[in-house]
Design an enzyme around this catalytic site. Structure first.
Site, PDB file in Angstrom:
ATOM      1  N   ILE A 151       0.676  -1.237  -0.152  1.00 37.03           N
ATOM      2  CA  ILE A 151      -0.309   0.191  -0.009  1.00 37.03           C
ATOM      3  C   ILE A 151       0.984   1.490   0.022  1.00 37.03           C
ATOM      4  O   ILE A 151       0.446   1.826  -0.750  1.00 37.03           O
ATOM      5  CB  ILE A 151      -1.247   0.431   1.268  1.00 37.03           C
ATOM      6  CG1 ILE A 151      -1.988  -1.469   1.006  1.00 37.03           C
ATOM      7  CG2 ILE A 151      -1.515   1.124   0.869  1.00 37.03           C
ATOM      8  CD1 ILE A 151      -2.701  -1.598   2.199  1.00 37.03           C
ATOM      9  N   GLU A 260     -12.498   0.574  18.078  1.00 35.81           N
ATOM     10  CA  GLU A 260     -13.577   0.371  17.174  1.00 35.81           C
ATOM     11  C   GLU A 260     -14.693  -0.626  17.724  1.00 35.81           C
ATOM     12  O   GLU A 260     -14.372  -1.845  17.665  1.00 35.81           O
ATOM     13  CB  GLU A 260     -12.828   0.325  16.320  1.00 35.81           C
ATOM     14  CG  GLU A 260     -11.697   1.242  15.757  1.00 35.81           C
ATOM     15  CD  GLU A 260     -11.050   0.631  14.082  1.00 35.81           C
ATOM     16  OE1 GLU A 260     -11.796  -0.516  13.222  1.00 35.81           O
ATOM     17  OE2 GLU A 260     -10.377   1.176  13.463  1.00 35.81           O
ATOM     18  N   HIS A 278     -13.270   3.514   9.507  1.00 36.04           N
ATOM     19  CA  HIS A 278     -13.326   2.771   8.715  1.00 36.04           C
ATOM     20  C   HIS A 278     -13.199   2.137   8.159  1.00 36.04           C
ATOM     21  O   HIS A 278     -13.650   0.512   6.957  1.00 36.04           O
ATOM     22  CB  HIS A 278     -12.827   1.113  10.044  1.00 36.04           C
ATOM     23  CG  HIS A 278     -11.670   0.621   9.679  1.00 36.04           C
ATOM     24  ND1 HIS A 278     -11.033  -0.279  10.645  1.00 36.04           N
ATOM     25  CD2 HIS A 278     -10.907  -0.268   8.903  1.00 36.04           C
ATOM     26  CE1 HIS A 278      -9.767  -0.967  10.375  1.00 36.04           C
ATOM     27  NE2 HIS A 278      -9.787  -0.807   9.416  1.00 36.04           N
TER      28      HIS A 278
END
Length: 524
Positions: A151, A260, A278
């Site tokens: 990434i 989260e 997210h």
């Protein structure tokens, strides 16, 4: 037919892949932990996203589970050590959502630079605050990447297209790869001192947790912008809030948080702070891609033994699997032979590969051999859990390879070092069947039988007849009988495949024969 439980929502096309490949797929999403514990023992595979938690309790209840597939990159919801110790392959899909996640990071960078969310809210509230939202250009700014893997390299490519200067901190980034992706490799302190914008693209580990700590953030350029679309916990959230309030950090954009769902967070309401729930991998394309990939990978493993994108096992391609299969069987049986021959602590295991086998992917063979060596002590061990078990016990494992084998097309030799010295065993594959060809430096040629009698003796007349007579008296039928020796009258070995299990009394009588040094039962 293998059975897979799909515990989180996957694309219908992924479910079709399982079924078309010959894997029974049950879709049962939204299960409570208790519900999952009741049924997980029925399945060979478990497919999840991020909602289902494959923790140690679930893994302990999974009596026949062979693989856990995570449709996505992060595997925070899977207890990998517990899965490894139980021999369960854990695989993810690291490339299916890479572009999507990288694009989200770039979008967050633009949003921060031009204060787009706040400007949008202000304008839609009927205000016209042109002077309030004075942004910055990304052109010619320095982007600091923490993590330059898949990434990170995509973000670097996009940043280069924007004519930014890109520096990267990544201990595993080679100089050649840095040139290839168009970044300058630097140390973390250098990156902090130079970067106008910092983006994070690294997994959360003990070494990366709070990599942007209060101390690190204090070293950053005044006004720096920080983007985290990787993992919650990479940035000290409380320290960041303090620096946002003071203006030392000019802005931050987070897609991930320590806790989260993040219904409340210390960063919420901070100046020039942007939050998304997210969403890094949340595009239609990415969701479809990772679902299809995990279905293909899990099916390949359950049906052919091919291992792709595994986090706790050597990778084996679908093309390699058929070639490796007989050598994996040989390595495991050779290791099992060695393990059953050793009664003291193991210090080291060396695998030597000669001939054509040396050209193959030998990591699975080494893992299989280790499983065989350690199975007499750790009954449930397999080639997935064996390397970790060896490390935990301080067993040194090495490999060596040579292209030529003097006698055989391929030869595998395993040498085990113990507190008493070394023992070596070698084998080969003939017509797809594993055979043992060397024990204690003595050559022989014997197939592996489910039950074998091993005898080490002096090569003297009458031995074979005496052993045969004892087996006959005990009604134990001989299936195979193979001999090896150093020279006439010297050290010799005998490997006998038998159809019935010899009892301890029979083995004791064989040990009592003249010139016998050792006798034991081997099981494969």
């Amino acid at each position: 037919m293998p059975r897979v439980l799909i515990a989180d929502k996957l694309s219908p096309a992924a479910v079709d892949i399982f079924r078309q490949r010959g894997v029974e797929a049950d879709v049962k999403t939204g299960l409570s932990k208790d519900e999952l514990l009741k049924i997980i023992g029925e399945y060979d595979g478990l497919a999840v996203r991020s909602a289902t938690k494959a923790d140690k309790d679930v893994i302990a209840a999974a009596g026949q589970l062979k693989v856990i597939g995570r449709a996505g990159i992060g595997v925070d919801n899977v207890d990998i050590p517990a899965a490894t110790s139980k021999g369960i392959v854990v695989m993810n899909t690291p490339f299916g959502n890479s572009i999507t996640t990288a694009e989200h990071a770039v979008a967050m960078m633009f949003a921060l630079a031009r204060q787009i969310p706040a400007a949008d809210a202000s304008t839609q509230a009927g205000k016209w605050e042109k002077n309030r939202f004075m942004g910055i250009e990304l052109y010619a700014k320095t982007l600091g990447l923490i993590g330059a893997g898949n990434i990170g390299s995509i973000v670097a490519d996009r940043a280069n297209g924007l004519k930014m200067k890109v520096v990267a901190y990544d201990p595993f980034l080679s100089a050649e790869r840095a040139v290839e992706i168009g970044v300058e490799k630097v140390e973390l302190d250098d990156l902090l001192a130079r970067a106008d914008i910092i983006t994070l693209h690294t997994p959360l580990t003990d070494k990366t947790r709070n990599i942007l700590s209060a101390e690190s953030l204090a070293k950053a350029k005044k006004g720096v912008l920080i983007v985290n679309c990787a993992r919650g916990g990479l940035v000290d959230e409380a320290a960041l809030r303090t620096l946002l309030d003071s203006g030392h950090v000019g802005g931050a954009a987070f897609d991930v948080f320590v806790e989260e769902p993040a219904t409340a967070n210390v960063l919420f309401g901070a100046p020039n702070f942007i939050a998304t729930p997210h969403l890094g991998a949340s595009t239609l394309e990415a969701q479809e891609n990772v679902a299809l990939q995990v279905a293909e990978q899990m099916s390949d493993y359950l049906l052919t033994g091919a291992v792709t994108n595994a986090l706790n096992s050597p990778s084996v391609s679908a093309e390699e699997a058929p070639k490796l299969k007989p050598f994996v069987a040989l390595a495991e049986r050779l290791g099992a032979f060695a393990g059953q021959m050793i009664d003291v602590e193991i210090k080291a295991v060396e695998l030597a590969y000669e001939g054509e086998v040396a050209l193959l992917n030998t990591r699975p063979l080494t893992a299989a051999a280790l499983a065989g060596v350690m199975r007499p002590v750790l009954a449930e061990i397999n080639m997935v859990s064996a390397p970790a078990a060896a490390r935990e016990r301080g067993v040194t494992v090495t490999e060596s390879k040579q292209d030529d084998s003097p006698v055989f097309e391929s030869l595998v030799r395993i040498t085990v070092t113990t507190t008493m010295g070394k023992r070596s065993f070698a084998g080969t594959v003939v017509a797809g069947t594993p055979r043992i060809v060397e024990v204690k430096g003595m050559e022989l040629d014997a197939p592996f039988s489910p039950t074998m009698l091993y005898v080490n003796n002096q090569d003297k007349p009458g031995f074979i007849g005496a052993v045969g007579a004892l087996l006959s008296e005990a009604q134990v039928n001989i299936a195979t009988f193979n001999l090896g020796r150093v020279a006439a009258g010297e050290d010799a070995i005998c490997l006998i495949g038998v159809d019935q299990e010899p009892d301890d009394g029979l083995v004791g009588r064989i040990r009592a024969l003249p010139h016998v040094k050792e006798a034991r039962i081997l099981r494969f």
